[in-house]
Design a protein around this motif. Structure first.
Motif, PDB file in Angstrom:
ATOM      1  N   ASP A   1       1.212  -1.506  -0.227  1.00 41.58           N
ATOM      2  CA  ASP A   1       0.120  -0.250  -0.112  1.00 41.58           C
ATOM      3  C   ASP A   1       1.129   0.911   0.011  1.00 41.58           C
ATOM      4  N   SER A   2       0.142   2.369  -0.404  1.00 42.74           N
ATOM      5  CA  SER A   2       1.077   3.962  -0.722  1.00 42.74           C
ATOM      6  C   SER A   2       0.949   4.303   0.516  1.00 42.74           C
ATOM      7  N   PHE A   3       2.357   4.833   1.016  1.00 39.43           N
ATOM      8  CA  PHE A   3       2.172   5.610   2.586  1.00 39.43           C
ATOM      9  C   PHE A   3       2.207   6.990   2.578  1.00 39.43           C
ATOM     10  N   VAL A   4       1.560   7.414   2.396  1.00 39.82           N
ATOM     11  CA  VAL A   4       1.649   9.228   2.744  1.00 39.82           C
ATOM     12  C   VAL A   4       0.681   9.944   3.865  1.00 39.82           C
ATOM     13  N   PRO A   5       1.600  10.309   4.599  1.00 41.79           N
ATOM     14  CA  PRO A   5       0.982  10.379   5.981  1.00 41.79           C
ATOM     15  C   PRO A   5       0.427  12.038   5.511  1.00 41.79           C
ATOM     16  N   GLN A   6      -1.373  11.644   6.341  1.00 41.77           N
ATOM     17  CA  GLN A   6      -1.915  13.501   6.640  1.00 41.77           C
ATOM     18  C   GLN A   6      -0.944  13.649   7.694  1.00 41.77           C
ATOM     19  N   ASP A   7      -1.046  13.087   9.407  1.00 48.38           N
ATOM     20  CA  ASP A   7      -0.206  13.418   9.862  1.00 48.38           C
ATOM     21  C   ASP A   7       0.317  12.204  11.237  1.00 48.38           C
ATOM     22  N   ILE A   8       0.774  12.409  11.795  1.00 41.54           N
ATOM     23  CA  ILE A   8       1.306  11.861  12.720  1.00 41.54           C
ATOM     24  C   ILE A   8       1.339  11.872  14.262  1.00 41.54           C
ATOM     25  N   LEU A   9       1.229  11.421  14.949  1.00 42.43           N
ATOM     26  CA  LEU A   9       1.485  11.886  16.353  1.00 42.43           C
ATOM     27  C   LEU A   9       1.699   9.540  16.781  1.00 42.43           C
ATOM     28  N   HIS A  10       1.874   9.831  17.865  1.00 42.80           N
ATOM     29  CA  HIS A  10       2.424   8.795  18.706  1.00 42.80           C
ATOM     30  C   HIS A  10       2.834   9.133  20.575  1.00 42.80           C
ATOM     31  N   LEU A  11       2.560   7.510  21.191  1.00 46.57           N
ATOM     32  CA  LEU A  11       2.660   7.590  22.425  1.00 46.57           C
ATOM     33  C   LEU A  11       3.319   6.385  22.673  1.00 46.57           C
ATOM     34  N   GLY A  12       4.260   6.988  23.314  1.00 47.13           N
ATOM     35  CA  GLY A  12       5.542   6.090  23.373  1.00 47.13           C
ATOM     36  C   GLY A  12       6.327   5.515  22.649  1.00 47.13           C
ATOM     37  N   SER A  13       6.121   4.285  22.318  1.00 45.12           N
ATOM     38  CA  SER A  13       6.677   4.390  20.618  1.00 45.12           C
ATOM     39  C   SER A  13       6.016   3.760  19.853  1.00 45.12           C
ATOM     40  N   VAL A  14       4.758   4.172  19.682  1.00 45.46           N
ATOM     41  CA  VAL A  14       3.570   3.328  19.362  1.00 45.46           C
ATOM     42  C   VAL A  14       2.894   4.722  18.068  1.00 45.46           C
ATOM     43  N   TYR A  15       3.709   4.458  17.205  1.00 43.30           N
ATOM     44  CA  TYR A  15       3.773   5.676  16.283  1.00 43.30           C
ATOM     45  C   TYR A  15       1.593   5.717  15.199  1.00 43.30           C
ATOM     46  N   LEU A  16       1.246   6.050  15.202  1.00 39.03           N
ATOM     47  CA  LEU A  16      -0.016   6.865  14.467  1.00 39.03           C
ATOM     48  C   LEU A  16      -0.060   7.470  13.157  1.00 39.03           C
ATOM     49  N   ALA A  17      -0.943   7.045  12.595  1.00 35.99           N
ATOM     50  CA  ALA A  17      -0.719   8.169  10.899  1.00 35.99           C
ATOM     51  C   ALA A  17      -2.120   7.731  10.166  1.00 35.99           C
ATOM     52  N   ILE A  18      -2.497   9.078   9.832  1.00 35.40           N
ATOM     53  CA  ILE A  18      -4.027   8.659   8.788  1.00 35.40           C
ATOM     54  C   ILE A  18      -2.942   9.061   6.948  1.00 35.40           C
ATOM     55  N   THR A  19      -3.304   7.897   6.151  1.00 35.51           N
ATOM     56  CA  THR A  19      -2.609   7.977   4.740  1.00 35.51           C
ATOM     57  C   THR A  19      -4.719   8.268   4.305  1.00 35.51           C
ATOM     58  N   ILE A  20      -4.230   9.591   3.426  1.00 36.67           N
ATOM     59  CA  ILE A  20      -5.482   9.842   2.623  1.00 36.67           C
ATOM     60  C   ILE A  20      -5.863   9.307   1.451  1.00 36.67           C
ATOM     61  N   GLY A  21      -6.850   9.147   0.443  1.00 32.10           N
ATOM     62  CA  GLY A  21      -7.054   9.193  -0.910  1.00 32.10           C
ATOM     63  C   GLY A  21      -5.903   8.101  -2.025  1.00 32.10           C
ATOM     64  N   THR A  22      -6.017   7.062  -1.174  1.00 32.71           N
ATOM     65  CA  THR A  22      -5.366   6.361  -1.428  1.00 32.71           C
ATOM     66  C   THR A  22      -6.010   4.845  -1.897  1.00 32.71           C
ATOM     67  N   ALA A  23      -6.364   4.660  -1.647  1.00 37.15           N
ATOM     68  CA  ALA A  23      -7.204   3.145  -1.554  1.00 37.15           C
ATOM     69  C   ALA A  23      -9.506   3.545  -1.737  1.00 37.15           C
ATOM     70  N   MET A  24      -9.355   3.324  -2.194  1.00 34.72           N
ATOM     71  CA  MET A  24     -11.425   3.277  -2.987  1.00 34.72           C
ATOM     72  C   MET A  24     -12.104   1.453  -2.675  1.00 34.72           C
ATOM     73  N   VAL A  25     -12.992   1.933  -2.179  1.00 34.75           N
ATOM     74  CA  VAL A  25     -13.369   0.557  -1.777  1.00 34.75           C
ATOM     75  C   VAL A  25     -15.147   0.778  -3.505  1.00 34.75           C
ATOM     76  N   ALA A  26     -15.388  -0.080  -3.954  1.00 36.40           N
ATOM     77  CA  ALA A  26     -16.194  -0.149  -4.947  1.00 36.40           C
ATOM     78  C   ALA A  26     -17.521  -0.974  -4.349  1.00 36.40           C
ATOM     79  N   PRO A  27     -18.879   0.285  -4.545  1.00 37.52           N
ATOM     80  CA  PRO A  27     -19.814   0.185  -3.564  1.00 37.52           C
ATOM     81  C   PRO A  27     -21.280  -1.255  -3.975  1.00 37.52           C
ATOM     82  N   SER A  28     -20.716  -2.631  -3.664  1.00 41.53           N
ATOM     83  CA  SER A  28     -21.364  -3.759  -4.996  1.00 41.53           C
ATOM     84  C   SER A  28     -20.642  -5.005  -4.021  1.00 41.53           C
ATOM     85  N   GLY A  29     -21.979  -5.563  -3.871  1.00 43.95           N
ATOM     86  CA  GLY A  29     -21.611  -7.139  -3.719  1.00 43.95           C
ATOM     87  C   GLY A  29     -21.896  -6.806  -1.912  1.00 43.95           C
TER      88      GLY A  29
END
Lengths: 182, 456
Positions: free
Chosen positions: B146-174
């Protein structure tokens, strides 16, 4: 194939969510000429029009997520432009009055001011109140139907009709009864 | 007076516009490029910055301040990599670091340096100044395809989280449950059994009205992996923030259902916290001492809601007339809140004593701000001065050390008022200038300065 397809990559499905920045830029560029002219007709001043469209572009981006159908960007953006112009008219209150003796000078630097200078009717429109100016600009200079104006202004069709009627009456008064073609 | 000839007047009106159809000036076309940059969260579900979240960024900035080369005043010191720096903060408390002119945005701090979005995609920097693309594997390693271009990065201790936008979509079917199983049917090291809604009634049937963001996690600030949607109970994340002892995630399940707030202490196991009161086109909330704010710009649901301290009820926030979104919000030391709004008739800085009722109050700032940031304990605002309103570099930057009551020009190391586009990133202020491309109708932004305040 599974019921859901996970797709990676920009714009693979033509989905605006794929790259909102690019989608915004594309939509804005396609409508900025129209928006600039509309603002210019309402405000009667190129610099004011440019400022108003800048403000409208910012508002459009800030509310981009609320635009569910990108194909509706045009009418949606028109509404933002009109609201922005209305706000500027109400805030400033001071309309730019063009001295006909200086028309040549104005013409060289401001397409909208020169329009006012060139045309008695356009100049008279610039002396009307904000709502009257807006409805006339949309109807006669932007060539919108009454229904389109109602959608843009988010008012009932009947309101558009009455507002336009009153605007023309006010314009006629401004012209001192000279609104007819010679 | 009603007896005028309407047709004649209408003909004259239509004729008056002939020959007066100018196109938009080039500056206006170029301005379009600036809008998403100046308002980077606005077109997306937005995390409204509140104290706990910003405190996390301030922590990052402390490390950043230690890592960067400093530039300030006229005393310049040669640095190892050929850069120049000043020994410390200027008289106003700002520490200036000259950027290398790279067009880089969304700068975030990770364990071994910085990551950002460059024209080529993910790029990295050991110090926030010199950027390389592709990213240096000593700074960021992306696991998976997956493509990783984080919108923002934050962390707590050694754990980091980030949101990446606009690189994945899910088709509405099924069928959605099949789809999730089939698409994300593998077990990843980061995806633990979820405590998020087991009884989720809303199938994850996304369509063009929904954001297509993804949540990423790193256990060491170096190796990043996308969090499996199973860990989020099938929800689609829209924004992530810090809360005391953990993280909060705003997530949605479908266009027609309100979103949920999920919380986690480790970024692996997520628990449903509360249901948001608005539909899916939601700007997410952040945590504060007083509660959470979420906002929506979706049609009749437009508005901002505030979650009361008991976490059980939501109150609709009273904003100035016509305003439906709180674009930024910070809680000041005394408990008062300051934020920024952009509305059809009201724009600029707003204040609130209780987080619910907001009023316009820009202090002695001359014009409505178009950007509001908090760096350290200072507020930074920018607005367009009339004479520079159409200039790409016409955003004049002001600072306030009293919570926005009084504002002073923010002076660069040369003593001139700072002018440019500003963003708050990783606890520091990024300052950009705009350079026009040869074609003249578009351009790009280049990082000029990174500015930190005090110990941040």
């Amino acid at each position: 194939m599974e019921g859901h397809l996970l797709v990676t990559g920009e714009g693979t499905l033509g989905n605006p969510a794929a790259d909102p920045v690019a989608e915004y830029a594309r939509a804005a560029r396609s409508k900025v000429d129209d928006a600039y002219r509309l603002a210019g007709y309402i405000l009667g001043d190129a610099a004011e029009a440019q400022d108003a469209v800048q403000d409208a572009l910012v508002k459009a981006w800030r509310n981009w997520s609320s635009l569910r159908e990108p194909d509706n960007f045009g009418p949606w953006f028109d509404r933002i432009v009109v609201n922005t112009c209305r706000d500027r008219l109400r805030r400033h209150r001071t309309l730019r009055m063009v001295d006909l003796d200086q028309a040549g000078e104005v013409e060289s630097r401001d397409a909208f001011a020169s329009m006012l200078a060139d045309d008695e009717v356009a100049a008279a429109v610039s002396r009307l109140g904000p709502e009257h100016r807006i409805v006339i600009a949309l109807r006669y200079w932007r060539d919108m139907t009454l229904g389109e104006i109602a959608e843009t202004l988010d008012v009932p069709l009947g309101t558009v009709k009455s507002r336009l009627h009153n605007a023309l009456r006010a314009l006629r008064a401004e012209l001192g009864g000279s609104g007819n073609e010679a | 007076m009603d007896e005028f000839d309407s047709e004649g007047l209408e003909r004259r009106l239509r004729r008056s516009v002939i020959g007066h159809r100018p196109g938009a000036p080039g500056e206006l076309l170029r301005f379009i490029d600036t809008v998403p940059v100046e308002n980077r969260f606005a077109g997306r579900p937005t995390l409204i910055g509140h104290p706990r979240i910003r405190r996390g960024f301030a922590t990052l900035a402390t490390a950043a301040a230690l890592a960067v080369a400093l530039v300030a005043g006229s005393t310049l010191v040669s640095m190892r990599a050929g850069r120049t720096a000043a020994p410390g903060p200027d008289a106003a408390g700002w520490t200036w670091q000259r950027g290398d002119g790279t067009s880089v945005f969304q700068i975030g701090h990770v364990a071994n340096g910085y990551v950002g979005r460059c024209a080529e995609g993910l790029c990295s920097s050991p110090d926030g100044v010199n950027w390389t693309s592709p990213a240096d594997p000593r700074i960021v390693v992306v696991e998976g395809a997956d493509s990783f271009v984080p919108q923002d990065i934050l962390h707590l201790g050694s754990v980091y989280l980030a949101i990446t936008i606009g690189t994945a979509m899910v088709a509405p079917s099924g069928d959605s449950s099949q789809a999730v199983t089939a698409t994300h049917g593998r077990s990843t090291p980061t995806a633990a059994p979820t405590q998020a809604p087991a009884d989720t009634a809303e199938p994850p049937t996304y369509d063009s009205g929904l954001p297509a963001d993804s949540l990423w996690r790193s256990a060491d600030g170096l190796h990043w992996r996308r969090v499996d949607s199973l860990a989020l109970g099938g929800f689609s994340p829209t924004a992530v923030g810090r809360i005391p002892g953990g993280f909060v995630l705003a997530a949605v399940a479908s266009r027609d259902q309100p979103g949920w707030l999920l919380t986690s202490s480790d970024g692996i196991t997520w628990t449903r916290s509360s249901r948001m009161p608005v539909l899916a086109t939601v700007s997410a909330g952040g945590s504060s001492v007083d509660g959470l704010w979420v906002s929506s710009t979706g049609g009749r649901e437009s508005g901002v809601w505030w979650e009361t301290p008991d976490g059980a009820t939501w109150a609709q926030v009273n904003l100035p007339a016509g305003v439906t979104q709180l674009d930024a919000a910070f809680t000041l030391r005394g408990g008062e809140h300051v934020g920024m709004v952009v509305g059809p008739s009201v724009s600029g800085i707003v204040r609130s004593a209780d987080g619910v009722t907001w009023r316009v109050d820009r202090g002695d700032l001359a014009e409505p701000a178009v950007t509001l940031c908090r760096i350290g304990d200072r507020l930074v605002a920018a607005y367009r001065q009339d004479e520079g309103a159409t200039s790409m570099s016409g955003r004049y930057v002001w600072q306030s050390d009293d919570g926005g009551v009084t504002w002073q020009p923010m002076l660069d190391p040369s003593g001139n008022q700072l002018v440019g586009l500003i963003q708050s990133a990783g606890g520091r202020l990024s300052v950009y200038s705009y350079k026009t491309n040869p074609a003249g109708n578009t351009g790009t932004f280049h990082l000029d300065w990174l500015v930190s305040y005090g110990g941040a």
